[in-house]
Design a protein around this motif. Structure first.
Motif, PDB file in Angstrom:
ATOM      1  N   PRO A 272      46.113   8.168 -45.702  1.00 13.28           N
ATOM      2  CA  PRO A 272      45.164   8.433 -44.622  1.00 13.28           C
ATOM      3  C   PRO A 272      44.306   9.676 -44.846  1.00 13.28           C
ATOM      4  CG  PRO A 272      47.381   9.040 -43.954  1.00 13.28           C
ATOM      5  CD  PRO A 272      47.520   8.323 -45.262  1.00 13.28           C
ATOM      6  N   VAL A 273      44.748  10.612 -45.686  1.00 15.08           N
ATOM      7  CA  VAL A 273      43.990  11.837 -45.948  1.00 15.08           C
ATOM      8  C   VAL A 273      43.187  11.724 -47.236  1.00 15.08           C
ATOM      9  CG1 VAL A 273      44.137  14.319 -46.372  1.00 15.08           C
ATOM     10  CG2 VAL A 273      45.633  13.250 -44.662  1.00 15.08           C
ATOM     11  N   LEU A 274      43.834  11.252 -48.317  1.00 16.16           N
ATOM     12  CA  LEU A 274      43.183  11.195 -49.622  1.00 16.16           C
ATOM     13  C   LEU A 274      42.261   9.989 -49.762  1.00 16.16           C
ATOM     14  CD1 LEU A 274      46.211  12.175 -51.884  1.00 16.16           C
ATOM     15  CD2 LEU A 274      44.420  13.663 -50.958  1.00 16.16           C
ATOM     16  N   GLY A 275      42.481   8.932 -48.954  1.00 16.67           N
ATOM     17  CA  GLY A 275      41.621   7.760 -49.002  1.00 16.67           C
ATOM     18  C   GLY A 275      41.813   6.915 -50.240  1.00 16.67           C
ATOM     19  N   LYS A 276      42.959   6.975 -50.880  1.00 25.55           N
ATOM     20  CA  LYS A 276      43.220   6.152 -52.054  1.00 25.55           C
ATOM     21  C   LYS A 276      44.651   5.649 -52.033  1.00 25.55           C
ATOM     22  CE  LYS A 276      44.286  10.231 -54.900  1.00 25.55           C
ATOM     23  NZ  LYS A 276      43.920  10.994 -56.127  1.00 25.55           N
ATOM     24  N   ILE A 277      44.917   4.639 -52.886  1.00 28.51           N
ATOM     25  CA  ILE A 277      46.260   4.070 -52.933  1.00 28.51           C
ATOM     26  C   ILE A 277      47.242   5.115 -53.440  1.00 28.51           C
ATOM     27  CG2 ILE A 277      47.744   2.336 -53.992  1.00 28.51           C
ATOM     28  CD1 ILE A 277      45.843   1.195 -51.953  1.00 28.51           C
ATOM     29  N   LYS A 278      48.256   5.361 -52.640  1.00 30.65           N
ATOM     30  CA  LYS A 278      49.289   6.320 -53.020  1.00 30.65           C
ATOM     31  C   LYS A 278      50.602   5.841 -52.421  1.00 30.65           C
ATOM     32  CE  LYS A 278      50.541  11.245 -52.815  1.00 30.65           C
ATOM     33  NZ  LYS A 278      50.762  11.361 -54.263  1.00 30.65           N
ATOM     34  N   ALA A 279      51.624   5.748 -53.266  1.00 29.10           N
ATOM     35  CA  ALA A 279      52.920   5.240 -52.808  1.00 29.10           C
ATOM     36  C   ALA A 279      53.423   6.026 -51.611  1.00 29.10           C
ATOM     37  CB  ALA A 279      53.942   5.313 -53.947  1.00 29.10           C
ATOM     38  N   HIS A 280      53.923   5.289 -50.634  1.00 32.29           N
ATOM     39  CA  HIS A 280      54.535   5.917 -49.457  1.00 32.29           C
ATOM     40  C   HIS A 280      56.013   5.583 -49.504  1.00 32.29           C
ATOM     41  CE1 HIS A 280      55.209   6.468 -44.979  1.00 32.29           C
ATOM     42  NE2 HIS A 280      54.712   7.615 -45.397  1.00 32.29           N
ATOM     43  N   ASN A 281      56.758   6.455 -50.177  1.00 26.03           N
ATOM     44  CA  ASN A 281      58.153   6.155 -50.500  1.00 26.03           C
ATOM     45  C   ASN A 281      59.111   6.586 -49.418  1.00 26.03           C
ATOM     46  OD1 ASN A 281      57.528   5.076 -53.090  1.00 26.03           O
ATOM     47  ND2 ASN A 281      57.247   7.161 -53.849  1.00 26.03           N
ATOM     48  N   GLY A 282      58.788   6.287 -48.183  1.00 26.91           N
ATOM     49  CA  GLY A 282      59.667   6.660 -47.090  1.00 26.91           C
ATOM     50  C   GLY A 282      59.175   6.079 -45.793  1.00 26.91           C
ATOM     51  N   VAL A 283      59.648   6.641 -44.693  1.00 28.12           N
ATOM     52  CA  VAL A 283      59.275   6.187 -43.358  1.00 28.12           C
ATOM     53  C   VAL A 283      58.818   7.394 -42.554  1.00 28.12           C
ATOM     54  CG1 VAL A 283      60.085   5.083 -41.240  1.00 28.12           C
ATOM     55  CG2 VAL A 283      60.928   4.298 -43.455  1.00 28.12           C
ATOM     56  N   ASP A 284      57.728   7.234 -41.791  1.00 31.61           N
ATOM     57  CA  ASP A 284      57.232   8.299 -40.932  1.00 31.61           C
ATOM     58  C   ASP A 284      57.645   8.020 -39.497  1.00 31.61           C
ATOM     59  OD1 ASP A 284      56.073   9.472 -43.074  1.00 31.61           O
ATOM     60  OD2 ASP A 284      54.016   8.904 -42.581  1.00 31.61           O
ATOM     61  N   TYR A 285      58.265   9.023 -38.872  1.00 32.77           N
ATOM     62  CA  TYR A 285      58.698   8.922 -37.488  1.00 32.77           C
ATOM     63  C   TYR A 285      57.861   9.859 -36.641  1.00 32.77           C
ATOM     64  CZ  TYR A 285      62.830   6.513 -39.283  1.00 32.77           C
ATOM     65  OH  TYR A 285      63.673   5.621 -39.887  1.00 32.77           O
ATOM     66  N   VAL A 286      57.097   9.294 -35.724  1.00 28.50           N
ATOM     67  CA  VAL A 286      56.277  10.110 -34.832  1.00 28.50           C
ATOM     68  C   VAL A 286      57.053  10.367 -33.548  1.00 28.50           C
ATOM     69  CG1 VAL A 286      54.140  10.213 -33.512  1.00 28.50           C
ATOM     70  CG2 VAL A 286      54.148   9.199 -35.799  1.00 28.50           C
ATOM     71  N   ALA A 287      57.172  11.626 -33.183  1.00 36.39           N
ATOM     72  CA  ALA A 287      57.886  12.034 -31.974  1.00 36.39           C
ATOM     73  C   ALA A 287      57.309  13.372 -31.541  1.00 36.39           C
ATOM     74  CB  ALA A 287      59.385  12.138 -32.258  1.00 36.39           C
ATOM     75  N   PRO A 288      57.652  13.854 -30.364  1.00 30.06           N
ATOM     76  CA  PRO A 288      57.105  15.130 -29.898  1.00 30.06           C
ATOM     77  C   PRO A 288      57.404  16.278 -30.856  1.00 30.06           C
ATOM     78  CG  PRO A 288      58.145  13.953 -28.083  1.00 30.06           C
ATOM     79  CD  PRO A 288      58.478  13.192 -29.331  1.00 30.06           C
ATOM     80  N   MET A 289      56.473  17.205 -30.960  1.00 27.60           N
ATOM     81  CA  MET A 289      56.665  18.397 -31.794  1.00 27.60           C
ATOM     82  C   MET A 289      57.946  19.114 -31.383  1.00 27.60           C
ATOM     83  SD  MET A 289      55.066  20.318 -34.173  1.00 27.60           S
ATOM     84  CE  MET A 289      53.285  20.147 -34.027  1.00 27.60           C
ATOM     85  N   GLY A 290      58.744  19.474 -32.366  1.00 24.78           N
ATOM     86  CA  GLY A 290      59.990  20.186 -32.084  1.00 24.78           C
ATOM     87  C   GLY A 290      61.195  19.299 -31.891  1.00 24.78           C
ATOM     88  N   THR A 291      61.016  17.963 -31.963  1.00 20.70           N
ATOM     89  CA  THR A 291      62.154  17.050 -31.835  1.00 20.70           C
ATOM     90  C   THR A 291      63.200  17.360 -32.914  1.00 20.70           C
ATOM     91  OG1 THR A 291      60.805  15.270 -30.915  1.00 20.70           O
ATOM     92  CG2 THR A 291      62.866  14.633 -31.966  1.00 20.70           C
ATOM     93  N   PRO A 292      64.491  17.453 -32.546  1.00 21.93           N
ATOM     94  CA  PRO A 292      65.519  17.746 -33.540  1.00 21.93           C
ATOM     95  C   PRO A 292      65.605  16.669 -34.617  1.00 21.93           C
ATOM     96  CG  PRO A 292      66.368  18.059 -31.316  1.00 21.93           C
ATOM     97  CD  PRO A 292      65.049  17.370 -31.181  1.00 21.93           C
ATOM     98  N   ILE A 293      65.739  17.108 -35.864  1.00 28.01           N
ATOM     99  CA  ILE A 293      65.922  16.202 -37.003  1.00 28.01           C
ATOM    100  C   ILE A 293      67.358  16.338 -37.490  1.00 28.01           C
ATOM    101  CG2 ILE A 293      65.130  15.577 -39.303  1.00 28.01           C
ATOM    102  CD1 ILE A 293      63.069  15.227 -37.016  1.00 28.01           C
ATOM    103  N   MET A 294      68.038  15.217 -37.664  1.00 27.19           N
ATOM    104  CA  MET A 294      69.452  15.222 -38.016  1.00 27.19           C
ATOM    105  C   MET A 294      69.679  14.892 -39.482  1.00 27.19           C
ATOM    106  SD  MET A 294      70.885  13.119 -34.709  1.00 27.19           S
ATOM    107  CE  MET A 294      69.773  11.735 -35.056  1.00 27.19           C
ATOM    108  N   ALA A 295      70.748  15.436 -40.038  1.00 27.16           N
ATOM    109  CA  ALA A 295      71.172  15.030 -41.372  1.00 27.16           C
ATOM    110  C   ALA A 295      71.648  13.585 -41.290  1.00 27.16           C
ATOM    111  CB  ALA A 295      72.297  15.932 -41.869  1.00 27.16           C
ATOM    112  N   ALA A 296      71.121  12.729 -42.156  1.00 31.66           N
ATOM    113  CA  ALA A 296      71.478  11.308 -42.118  1.00 31.66           C
ATOM    114  C   ALA A 296      72.915  11.072 -42.575  1.00 31.66           C
ATOM    115  CB  ALA A 296      70.519  10.501 -42.968  1.00 31.66           C
TER     116      ALA A 296
END
Length: 415
Positions: A272-296
């Protein structure tokens, strides 16, 4: 266990009612279910003593900034009497932890001397302090009897899981508990689809006929994209599959409480920023700023820093040559070399690095190869063994049958 039954007087009418699918979506129904559970403490219930009508009762509300002495003075009780009550036993020590809005009731004799004090600690507990014939005080906490009713709710997902579960009658706390129960198998941020179904059996607790809160989830079923997941609570407080197999896995499907996901695992994504094909090797989680992130999963922090496009990031090394990576954090709560347990908070969701908005980018790497966190096969926990497993499976079979029966009626009414 006390269970409320909904039983029509005429069995023939009951059959007709069943055919009409009289149960309604979102309505709670109590069921007669044989359940083995230790989720509630088996305390001895005691009866509150009858109020002494010869006493004059004065009620004093605790105000912000009040100390205990001030509360007693409002009832014209001297400091020596207050101290004698505090010295009457450990149960009386709870008076030193009062909060604004709470009330103390003072039973006074005709000469103004304190004969009895009552303080409602909770919906279940009351502190009673009484003066003895010798003039001393005795204190005891009285426990109301708990009645447990077993209820089932079921629903069909239309739109968000959160909204559908609320509509079906689950509380916010129960929704989060349900997501935690199935959190090893289902990513509630990404995997949920309209048409998925769920049913939940849980305890509702009453004291003297008054509802005082929900107890534990006893059993649950979730059908996600045609795949059926089931969980039943054991007497050890953990959840297992209906056959006694383990639910807990080495990794959570999602390291953040579910909200929604903006970008899935995609090795040929248009950046979305570079405008070219680039591997997205993960998952993006959108949530409120400051949401706690846990060790999987359990592991050791091997990287915790700030770097270019990653922003604030953390990398955890796990057993079996597995790494998990957490990018774009607003804050890191762990340092390199620290050991972490599954569920530990390692940072806060943010928008650092090369991003278009606040989110967590999460990667799952096995032997140096990126894998889809949603679908990668994870090792199962230890199952129940021997006699314990047989007994559990027999009990679970009955609970799951009740869930399925209720869910069928709900689905029929929804069509």
């Amino acid at each position: 266990m006390s269970v409320l039954l909904l039983i029509p007087s005429d069995p023939a009418e009951a059959s007709k009612d069943s055919e009409k699918s009289s149960l309604e979506i979102g309505k709670r129904y109590s069921l007669a279910v044989p359940v083995v559970t230790d989720s509630l403490p088996q305390t001895q219930a005691t009866t509150l003593p009858q109020e002494d009508n010869s006493l004059e009762w004065v009620s004093v509300e605790v105000k912000k900034g009040d100390v205990l002495g001030a509360v007693f003075r409002k009832a014209n009780i001297d400091a020596a009497t207050m101290q004698a009550i505090l010295d009457s036993g450990k149960d009386a020590k709870t008076l030193t932890r009062l909060f604004p809005g709470e009330q103390l009731e003072f039973g006074l004799a005709s000469d103004g001397s304190l004969q009895e004090l009552r303080y409602t600690i909770s919906n279940l507990k009351t502190l009673v302090v009484q003066r003895t014939a010798q003039g001393a005080f005795t204190a005891k906490q009285l426990q109301k009897e708990i009645e447990v009713r077993t209820e089932v709710v079921a629903g069909v997902i239309s739109g968000s899981f959160w909204g559908s579960a609320m509509k079906a009658g689950l509380t916010e706390a129960q929704i989060l508990d349900l997501a935690n129960v199935f959190g090893y198998d289902i990513d509630f941020a990404l995997d949920i689809h309209s048409g998925d179904t769920f049913s939940v059996m849980f305890e509702r607790n009453y004291a003297e006929g008054q509802y005082i809160g929900n107890g534990a989830i006893l059993a649950a079923q979730f059908t996600n994209q045609g795949q059926v997941y089931q969980a039943v609570r054991h007497t050890d407080g953990n959840y297992y599959k209906a056959d006694g197999g383990g639910m807990r896995q080495a990794f959570l499907r999602a390291p953040v409480n579910f909200r929604y996901v903006s970008s899935n695992f995609n090795p040929r994504r248009l950046h979305p920023v570079l405008g070219k094909i680039k591997a997205h090797n993960g998952v993006d989680y959108v949530a409120p700023m400051g949401t706690p992130i846990m060790a999987a999963g359990d592991g050791k922090v091997i990287e915790s820093g700030m770097k270019g496009a990653n922003g604030n990031y953390v990398v955890i090394q796990h057993a079996n040559n597995i790494q998990t990576k957490y990018l774009h954090l607003s804050k890191r709560d762990v340092k390199r070399g620290e050991k972490v347990k599954q569920g530990d908070v390692i940072g806060r969701l943010g928008a650092t690095g090369r991003v278009t908005g606040a989110h967590l980018h999460y990667e799952f790497v096995v032997g140096g190869v990126h894998r889809n966190p949603r679908t990668v096969k994870l090792p199962q926990a230890e199952p129940l063994q021997g006699v314990a497993r047989v007994k559990f499976a027999n009990n679970a079979k009955q609970l799951i049958a009740q869930l399925k029966s209720h869910e069928r009626v709900v689905l029929a009414a929804n069509n």
